[in-house]
Design an enzyme around this catalytic site. Structure first.
Site, PDB file in Angstrom:
ATOM      1  N   THR A  49       0.874  -1.176   0.000  1.00 48.25           N
ATOM      2  CA  THR A  49       0.000   0.000   0.000  1.00 48.25           C
ATOM      3  C   THR A  49       0.908   1.222   0.000  1.00 48.25           C
ATOM      4  O   THR A  49       1.670   1.422   0.951  1.00 48.25           O
ATOM      5  CB  THR A  49      -0.886   0.020   1.266  1.00 48.25           C
ATOM      6  OG1 THR A  49      -1.622  -1.196   1.334  1.00 48.25           O
ATOM      7  CG2 THR A  49      -1.861   1.186   1.215  1.00 48.25           C
ATOM      8  N   LYS A  73      -7.828   1.362  -2.960  1.00 48.87           N
ATOM      9  CA  LYS A  73      -7.444   0.915  -1.611  1.00 48.87           C
ATOM     10  C   LYS A  73      -7.608   2.043  -0.580  1.00 48.87           C
ATOM     11  O   LYS A  73      -8.192   1.843   0.478  1.00 48.87           O
ATOM     12  CB  LYS A  73      -5.985   0.443  -1.649  1.00 48.87           C
ATOM     13  CG  LYS A  73      -5.334   0.200  -0.314  1.00 48.87           C
ATOM     14  CD  LYS A  73      -5.657  -1.146   0.251  1.00 48.87           C
ATOM     15  CE  LYS A  73      -5.120  -1.264   1.678  1.00 48.87           C
ATOM     16  NZ  LYS A  73      -5.501  -2.507   2.312  1.00 48.87           N
ATOM     17  N   LYS A  82      -1.570   4.810   8.734  1.00 46.67           N
ATOM     18  CA  LYS A  82      -0.803   4.913   7.480  1.00 46.67           C
ATOM     19  C   LYS A  82      -1.748   5.137   6.301  1.00 46.67           C
ATOM     20  O   LYS A  82      -1.535   6.029   5.473  1.00 46.67           O
ATOM     21  CB  LYS A  82       0.008   3.625   7.274  1.00 46.67           C
ATOM     22  CG  LYS A  82       0.676   3.553   5.912  1.00 46.67           C
ATOM     23  CD  LYS A  82       1.231   2.184   5.557  1.00 46.67           C
ATOM     24  CE  LYS A  82       1.636   2.175   4.090  1.00 46.67           C
ATOM     25  NZ  LYS A  82       2.211   0.919   3.638  1.00 46.67           N
TER      26      LYS A  82
HETATM   27  P1  NAD Z   1       6.131  -5.813   7.153  1.00 44.27           P
HETATM   28  O1  NAD Z   1       6.813  -4.660   7.769  1.00 44.27           O
HETATM   29  O2  NAD Z   1       5.843  -7.039   7.968  1.00 44.27           O
HETATM   30  O3  NAD Z   1       6.945  -6.316   5.847  1.00 44.27           O
HETATM   31  C1  NAD Z   1       7.682  -5.471   5.025  1.00 44.27           C
HETATM   32  C2  NAD Z   1       8.998  -6.201   4.720  1.00 44.27           C
HETATM   33  O4  NAD Z   1       9.759  -5.439   3.768  1.00 44.27           O
HETATM   34  C3  NAD Z   1       9.887  -6.369   5.951  1.00 44.27           C
HETATM   35  O5  NAD Z   1      10.180  -7.747   6.146  1.00 44.27           O
HETATM   36  C4  NAD Z   1      11.151  -5.563   5.624  1.00 44.27           C
HETATM   37  O6  NAD Z   1      12.326  -6.118   6.144  1.00 44.27           O
HETATM   38  C5  NAD Z   1      11.138  -5.586   4.107  1.00 44.27           C
HETATM   39  N1  NAD Z   1      11.915  -4.533   3.487  1.00 44.27           N
HETATM   40  C6  NAD Z   1      12.007  -3.220   3.850  1.00 44.27           C
HETATM   41  N2  NAD Z   1      12.820  -2.552   2.999  1.00 44.27           N
HETATM   42  C7  NAD Z   1      13.220  -3.457   2.057  1.00 44.27           C
HETATM   43  C8  NAD Z   1      14.060  -3.376   0.910  1.00 44.27           C
HETATM   44  N3  NAD Z   1      14.647  -2.236   0.570  1.00 44.27           N
HETATM   45  N4  NAD Z   1      14.263  -4.501   0.198  1.00 44.27           N
HETATM   46  C9  NAD Z   1      13.682  -5.683   0.540  1.00 44.27           C
HETATM   47  N5  NAD Z   1      12.875  -5.818   1.638  1.00 44.27           N
HETATM   48  C10 NAD Z   1      12.641  -4.716   2.374  1.00 44.27           C
HETATM   49  O7  NAD Z   1       4.761  -5.248   6.539  1.00 44.27           O
HETATM   50  P2  NAD Z   1       3.485  -6.085   6.055  1.00 44.27           P
HETATM   51  O8  NAD Z   1       2.473  -6.130   7.143  1.00 44.27           O
HETATM   52  O9  NAD Z   1       3.942  -7.322   5.402  1.00 44.27           O
HETATM   53  O10 NAD Z   1       2.898  -5.066   4.958  1.00 44.27           O
HETATM   54  C11 NAD Z   1       3.467  -4.939   3.681  1.00 44.27           C
HETATM   55  C12 NAD Z   1       2.610  -3.974   2.872  1.00 44.27           C
HETATM   56  O11 NAD Z   1       1.270  -4.478   2.802  1.00 44.27           O
HETATM   57  C13 NAD Z   1       2.503  -2.578   3.470  1.00 44.27           C
HETATM   58  O12 NAD Z   1       2.529  -1.650   2.420  1.00 44.27           O
HETATM   59  C14 NAD Z   1       1.157  -2.595   4.186  1.00 44.27           C
HETATM   60  O13 NAD Z   1       0.575  -1.311   4.274  1.00 44.27           O
HETATM   61  C15 NAD Z   1       0.364  -3.496   3.260  1.00 44.27           C
HETATM   62  N6  NAD Z   1      -0.762  -4.187   3.907  1.00 44.27           N
HETATM   63  C16 NAD Z   1      -0.606  -4.799   5.116  1.00 44.27           C
HETATM   64  C17 NAD Z   1      -1.685  -5.443   5.698  1.00 44.27           C
HETATM   65  C18 NAD Z   1      -1.548  -6.138   7.043  1.00 44.27           C
HETATM   66  O14 NAD Z   1      -2.574  -6.498   7.623  1.00 44.27           O
HETATM   67  N7  NAD Z   1      -0.325  -6.358   7.548  1.00 44.27           N
HETATM   68  C19 NAD Z   1      -2.921  -5.476   5.050  1.00 44.27           C
HETATM   69  C20 NAD Z   1      -3.043  -4.880   3.791  1.00 44.27           C
HETATM   70  C21 NAD Z   1      -1.957  -4.236   3.251  1.00 44.27           C
END
Ligand code: NAD
Length: 290
Positions: A87, A162, A237
């Site tokens: 997102t 979204k 966010k």
């Molecule tokens: P998270 O923080 O668990 O995962 C993000 C991952 O990206 C981490 O493991 C981090 O180490 C990695 N990362 C950061 N910088 C990086 C880089 N330069 N190269 C490679 N990896 C890198 O977050 P999440 O909960 O998995 O969410 C991911 C996305 O999905 C976000 O944009 C969030 O808004 C969206 N989202 C999350 C949910 C939820 O319920 N968790 C629901 C819908 C959407």
């Protein structure tokens, strides 16, 4: 297919695992060094993207997405798909799509709804923005990781859908919580309130499917001490992204603006960080009018 998967966090890891289970060859990279069973580890984002038919990114925000895109686009083969499921702000989504298209790639912004549970179960909803050809390239993967994919329009349309959806969600959760807190003060039983509202014109997803009152309605994070679920931090966010978009498009969104401010206070000043976004109910419960 050969798939590169970048960002193996709470969402990305189970999504990548489902692609492996479906028989795809998945090479993954995460700066935190996460490993996922069956996913071939790469030493960099560019390495994970090299030779892939489709690269999927699942990253925290638009700045990180832009930086990663800068590394992987030159490494990718023309004709490959670039599917961003994070997102992020609409502007970042559009600028990444433009750079990818210039390099002959097929970009799609495809944020998801359904949370960590939906990612693990393969029941996410994808809202996608990009060309018809790019959407078709990604569609078989959406079918593995989710139960529904809507092609919303051109680049950025997925992110637009979204943040509009989540602006409604944030506003209605606050409305549902403040109404329960008012009902308490008026001596109205919460179960009776639910019985009426869930079958009357005040009904909503936040009341009917994700009721913020413990012990009322279907099981929800309220019944688990408000452990997320969908954390208030993530709601903040998304509300911020909605307000950033509203500003750049000159749209009047007073309810979204107030919801963003209330979640900001909740997360930053009122111990709401790490709690489910429905924990707004105990917050309102404790407060008086001032
Ligand atoms: P998270 O923080 O668990 O995962 C993000 C991952 O990206 C981490 O493991 C981090 O180490 C990695 N990362 C950061 N910088 C990086 C880089 N330069 N190269 C490679 N990896 C890198 O977050 P999440 O909960 O998995 O969410 C991911 C996305 O999905 C976000 O944009 C969030 O808004 C969206 N989202 C999350 C949910 C939820 O319920 N968790 C629901 C819908 C959407």
């Amino acid at each position: 297919m050969k798939i590169g998967f970048i960002g193996l966090g709470n969402m990305g890891a189970p999504m990548a695992a489902n692609l492996v289970k479906a028989g795809h060859e998945v090479t993954g990279f995460d700066t935190a060094g996460v490993s996922v069973a069956g996913v071939i580890p790469a030493a960099s984002a560019a390495e994970a993207a090299t030779g892939a038919d489709v690269v999927i990114t699942m990253l925290p925000n638009g700045a990180i997405l832009r930086a990663v895109a800068g590394e992987i686009i030159p490494a990718m083969t023309p004709g490959a798909g670039l599917v961003d499921c994070s997102t992020v702000d609409v502007t970042s989504a559009r600028s990444v799509a433009e750079a990818a298209e210039k390099a002959g790639l097929l970009p799609v912004d495809a944020p998801v709804s359904g949370g960590v549970g939906g990612a693990a179960a393969g029941t996410l909803t994808f809202m996608a923005g990009g060309s018809a050809a790019a959407f078709e390239k990604a569609r078989p993967l959406f079918e593995i990781m989710g139960q529904k994919a809507v092609h919303c329009g051109d680049a950025g349309a997925g992110q637009a859908a979204k943040i509009c959806n989540n602006m409604i969600l944030g506003v209605t959760m606050i409305a549902t919580c403040e109404a329960f807190a008012l009902a308490d003060k008026l001596g109205l039983d919460r179960q009776k309130m639910f019985d009426v509202v869930s079958t009357s014109s005040g009904y909503s997803w936040t009341m009917n499917a994700y009721c913020p009152a413990p012990g009322v309605g279907p099981k929800s994070p309220a019944d688990n001490d408000y452990k997320p679920g969908f954390a208030a931090d993530l709601m903040l966010k998304d509300l911020r992204l909605s307000q950033q978009a509203a500003e750049s498009a000159d749209a009047d969104t007073p309810m979204g603006q107030l919801a963003a401010e209330l979640y900001r206070r909740f997360v930053e000043d009122e111990d709401g960080a790490g709690r489910d976004f429905s924990a707004m109910l105990p917050r309102f419960e404790k407060r008086g009018r001032a």
